[in-house]
Design a protein around this motif. Structure first.
Motif, PDB file in Angstrom:
ATOM      1  N   TYR A 191     -23.641 -10.159  15.303  1.00 27.97           N
ATOM      2  CA  TYR A 191     -24.028  -9.496  16.524  1.00 27.97           C
ATOM      3  C   TYR A 191     -25.467  -9.516  16.815  1.00 27.97           C
ATOM      4  CZ  TYR A 191     -19.372  -7.400  17.459  1.00 27.97           C
ATOM      5  OH  TYR A 191     -18.101  -7.433  17.852  1.00 27.97           O
ATOM      6  N   ASP A 192     -26.337  -9.374  15.766  1.00 23.41           N
ATOM      7  CA  ASP A 192     -27.730  -9.255  15.880  1.00 23.41           C
ATOM      8  C   ASP A 192     -28.317 -10.669  16.184  1.00 23.41           C
ATOM      9  OD1 ASP A 192     -27.887  -6.608  14.985  1.00 23.41           O
ATOM     10  OD2 ASP A 192     -28.580  -6.976  13.173  1.00 23.41           O
ATOM     11  N   ALA A 193     -27.631 -11.889  15.790  1.00 18.47           N
ATOM     12  CA  ALA A 193     -28.231 -13.090  16.000  1.00 18.47           C
ATOM     13  C   ALA A 193     -27.842 -13.499  17.592  1.00 18.47           C
ATOM     14  CB  ALA A 193     -27.603 -14.069  15.081  1.00 18.47           C
ATOM     15  N   VAL A 194     -26.563 -13.098  17.865  1.00 15.52           N
ATOM     16  CA  VAL A 194     -26.199 -13.165  19.401  1.00 15.52           C
ATOM     17  C   VAL A 194     -26.989 -12.368  20.322  1.00 15.52           C
ATOM     18  CG1 VAL A 194     -24.126 -12.737  20.759  1.00 15.52           C
ATOM     19  CG2 VAL A 194     -23.762 -13.694  18.695  1.00 15.52           C
ATOM     20  N   ARG A 195     -27.230 -11.104  19.937  1.00 10.78           N
ATOM     21  CA  ARG A 195     -28.075 -10.359  20.834  1.00 10.78           C
ATOM     22  C   ARG A 195     -29.431 -11.164  21.112  1.00 10.78           C
ATOM     23  NH1 ARG A 195     -28.273  -6.030  17.818  1.00 10.78           N
ATOM     24  NH2 ARG A 195     -26.134  -5.460  18.509  1.00 10.78           N
ATOM     25  N   GLU A 196     -29.921 -11.769  20.096  1.00 13.33           N
ATOM     26  CA  GLU A 196     -31.392 -12.297  20.159  1.00 13.33           C
ATOM     27  C   GLU A 196     -31.245 -13.497  21.149  1.00 13.33           C
ATOM     28  OE1 GLU A 196     -34.617 -11.694  19.053  1.00 13.33           O
ATOM     29  OE2 GLU A 196     -33.664  -9.735  18.638  1.00 13.33           O
ATOM     30  N   LEU A 197     -30.074 -14.191  20.673  1.00 13.97           N
ATOM     31  CA  LEU A 197     -29.849 -15.480  21.728  1.00 13.97           C
ATOM     32  C   LEU A 197     -29.541 -15.159  23.295  1.00 13.97           C
ATOM     33  CD1 LEU A 197     -27.647 -17.615  19.183  1.00 13.97           C
ATOM     34  CD2 LEU A 197     -30.059 -18.079  20.151  1.00 13.97           C
ATOM     35  N   ARG A 198     -29.056 -13.917  23.348  1.00 12.86           N
ATOM     36  CA  ARG A 198     -28.651 -13.405  24.761  1.00 12.86           C
ATOM     37  C   ARG A 198     -29.877 -13.082  25.491  1.00 12.86           C
ATOM     38  NH1 ARG A 198     -22.914 -10.512  24.308  1.00 12.86           N
ATOM     39  NH2 ARG A 198     -21.590 -12.690  24.193  1.00 12.86           N
ATOM     40  N   LYS A 199     -31.054 -12.585  24.829  1.00 10.74           N
ATOM     41  CA  LYS A 199     -32.419 -12.124  25.392  1.00 10.74           C
ATOM     42  C   LYS A 199     -32.882 -13.374  25.844  1.00 10.74           C
ATOM     43  CE  LYS A 199     -33.579  -8.819  21.910  1.00 10.74           C
ATOM     44  NZ  LYS A 199     -34.687  -8.316  20.947  1.00 10.74           N
ATOM     45  N   GLY A 200     -32.550 -14.618  25.593  1.00  9.42           N
ATOM     46  CA  GLY A 200     -33.028 -15.894  26.623  1.00  9.42           C
ATOM     47  C   GLY A 200     -32.055 -16.346  27.129  1.00  9.42           C
ATOM     48  N   TYR A 201     -31.074 -15.508  27.790  1.00 12.41           N
ATOM     49  CA  TYR A 201     -30.171 -15.641  28.952  1.00 12.41           C
ATOM     50  C   TYR A 201     -29.447 -17.100  28.382  1.00 12.41           C
ATOM     51  CZ  TYR A 201     -33.131 -12.865  31.571  1.00 12.41           C
ATOM     52  OH  TYR A 201     -34.099 -12.007  32.049  1.00 12.41           O
ATOM     53  N   ASN A 202     -28.989 -17.107  27.081  1.00 11.85           N
ATOM     54  CA  ASN A 202     -27.952 -17.993  26.406  1.00 11.85           C
ATOM     55  C   ASN A 202     -26.648 -17.349  26.507  1.00 11.85           C
ATOM     56  OD1 ASN A 202     -29.887 -19.818  25.441  1.00 11.85           O
ATOM     57  ND2 ASN A 202     -30.713 -18.169  24.322  1.00 11.85           N
ATOM     58  N   ARG A 203     -25.655 -18.134  26.531  1.00 14.37           N
ATOM     59  CA  ARG A 203     -24.233 -17.731  26.491  1.00 14.37           C
ATOM     60  C   ARG A 203     -23.876 -18.232  25.128  1.00 14.37           C
ATOM     61  NH1 ARG A 203     -19.410 -19.887  30.358  1.00 14.37           N
ATOM     62  NH2 ARG A 203     -17.771 -18.299  29.543  1.00 14.37           N
ATOM     63  N   VAL A 204     -22.968 -17.425  24.259  1.00 15.06           N
ATOM     64  CA  VAL A 204     -22.677 -17.883  23.050  1.00 15.06           C
ATOM     65  C   VAL A 204     -21.219 -17.674  22.926  1.00 15.06           C
ATOM     66  CG1 VAL A 204     -22.905 -17.277  20.443  1.00 15.06           C
ATOM     67  CG2 VAL A 204     -24.761 -16.970  22.133  1.00 15.06           C
ATOM     68  N   LEU A 205     -20.174 -18.545  22.690  1.00 10.72           N
ATOM     69  CA  LEU A 205     -18.971 -18.604  22.574  1.00 10.72           C
ATOM     70  C   LEU A 205     -18.452 -18.773  21.188  1.00 10.72           C
ATOM     71  CD1 LEU A 205     -18.604 -20.822  25.660  1.00 10.72           C
ATOM     72  CD2 LEU A 205     -18.338 -18.441  25.739  1.00 10.72           C
ATOM     73  N   LEU A 206     -17.619 -18.141  21.112  1.00 11.76           N
ATOM     74  CA  LEU A 206     -16.774 -18.597  19.727  1.00 11.76           C
ATOM     75  C   LEU A 206     -15.300 -19.024  19.791  1.00 11.76           C
ATOM     76  CD1 LEU A 206     -17.435 -15.266  17.726  1.00 11.76           C
ATOM     77  CD2 LEU A 206     -18.624 -17.300  17.456  1.00 11.76           C
ATOM     78  N   MET A 207     -15.094 -20.254  19.084  1.00 14.35           N
ATOM     79  CA  MET A 207     -13.906 -21.121  19.374  1.00 14.35           C
ATOM     80  C   MET A 207     -13.248 -21.123  18.150  1.00 14.35           C
ATOM     81  SD  MET A 207     -13.265 -24.893  21.011  1.00 14.35           S
ATOM     82  CE  MET A 207     -14.103 -24.335  22.813  1.00 14.35           C
ATOM     83  N   TRP A 208     -11.911 -20.935  18.125  1.00 14.21           N
ATOM     84  CA  TRP A 208     -11.055 -21.221  16.897  1.00 14.21           C
ATOM     85  C   TRP A 208     -10.257 -22.627  17.107  1.00 14.21           C
ATOM     86  CZ3 TRP A 208      -5.426 -20.796  16.425  1.00 14.21           C
ATOM     87  CH2 TRP A 208      -5.031 -20.863  15.190  1.00 14.21           C
ATOM     88  N   VAL A 209     -10.430 -23.162  16.009  1.00 19.58           N
ATOM     89  CA  VAL A 209      -9.724 -24.806  16.269  1.00 19.58           C
ATOM     90  C   VAL A 209      -9.062 -24.762  14.884  1.00 19.58           C
ATOM     91  CG1 VAL A 209      -9.724 -27.052  16.052  1.00 19.58           C
ATOM     92  CG2 VAL A 209     -11.450 -25.769  17.464  1.00 19.58           C
ATOM     93  N   PRO A 210      -7.584 -24.768  14.883  1.00 18.58           N
ATOM     94  CA  PRO A 210      -6.905 -24.662  13.557  1.00 18.58           C
ATOM     95  C   PRO A 210      -7.289 -25.979  12.676  1.00 18.58           C
ATOM     96  CG  PRO A 210      -5.545 -24.717  15.708  1.00 18.58           C
ATOM     97  CD  PRO A 210      -6.806 -25.020  15.922  1.00 18.58           C
ATOM     98  N   ALA A 211      -7.316 -25.597  11.272  1.00 17.49           N
ATOM     99  CA  ALA A 211      -7.437 -26.770  10.334  1.00 17.49           C
ATOM    100  C   ALA A 211      -6.538 -27.788  10.374  1.00 17.49           C
ATOM    101  CB  ALA A 211      -7.950 -26.090   9.047  1.00 17.49           C
ATOM    102  N   GLN A 212      -6.908 -29.056  10.215  1.00  8.31           N
ATOM    103  CA  GLN A 212      -5.597 -30.064  10.157  1.00  8.31           C
ATOM    104  C   GLN A 212      -5.545 -30.345   8.502  1.00  8.31           C
ATOM    105  OE1 GLN A 212      -6.534 -33.409  12.377  1.00  8.31           O
ATOM    106  NE2 GLN A 212      -6.458 -32.412  14.302  1.00  8.31           N
ATOM    107  N   HIS A 213      -4.236 -30.326   8.127  1.00 11.59           N
ATOM    108  CA  HIS A 213      -3.802 -30.543   6.735  1.00 11.59           C
ATOM    109  C   HIS A 213      -3.218 -31.914   6.741  1.00 11.59           C
ATOM    110  CE1 HIS A 213      -4.170 -26.354   5.903  1.00 11.59           C
ATOM    111  NE2 HIS A 213      -3.370 -26.046   6.861  1.00 11.59           N
ATOM    112  N   GLU A 214      -3.775 -32.499   5.618  1.00 13.11           N
ATOM    113  CA  GLU A 214      -3.458 -33.909   5.338  1.00 13.11           C
ATOM    114  C   GLU A 214      -1.968 -34.052   4.694  1.00 13.11           C
ATOM    115  OE1 GLU A 214      -6.478 -36.237   3.967  1.00 13.11           O
ATOM    116  OE2 GLU A 214      -7.936 -35.311   4.960  1.00 13.11           O
TER     117      GLU A 214
END
Length: 67
Positions: free
Chosen positions: A44-67
């Motif tokens: 949260y602290d890191a995202v808050r700092e990035l948003r001060k620069g008008y950045n947009r931060v997204l978190l995306m889940w991608v399922p792991a592929q099993h071999e």
């Protein structure tokens, strides 16, 4: 933690962090008092700092592929 590697001086960017850890995404979206809370606070602290620069931060889940 990947977000700590993003320079805080970036301005007006869209930053997407991709993870295969669904539990991490869920905890970040709905934090509660639990073990590992210090990591969530650092995110949260890191995202808050990035948003001060008008950045947009997204978190995306991608399922792991099993071999």
């Amino acid at each position: 933690m990947a977000i700590q590697g993003v320079p805080s001086y970036l301005l007006r960017r869209e930053i997407t962090i991709i993870t295969s850890n669904l539990a991490a995404i869920q905890v970040i979206n709905q934090p509660k008092h639990q073990s590992g809370q210090a990591s969530v606070i650092r995110i949260y602290d890191a995202v808050r700092e990035l948003r001060k620069g008008y950045n947009r931060v997204l978190l995306m889940w991608v399922p792991a592929q099993h071999e």
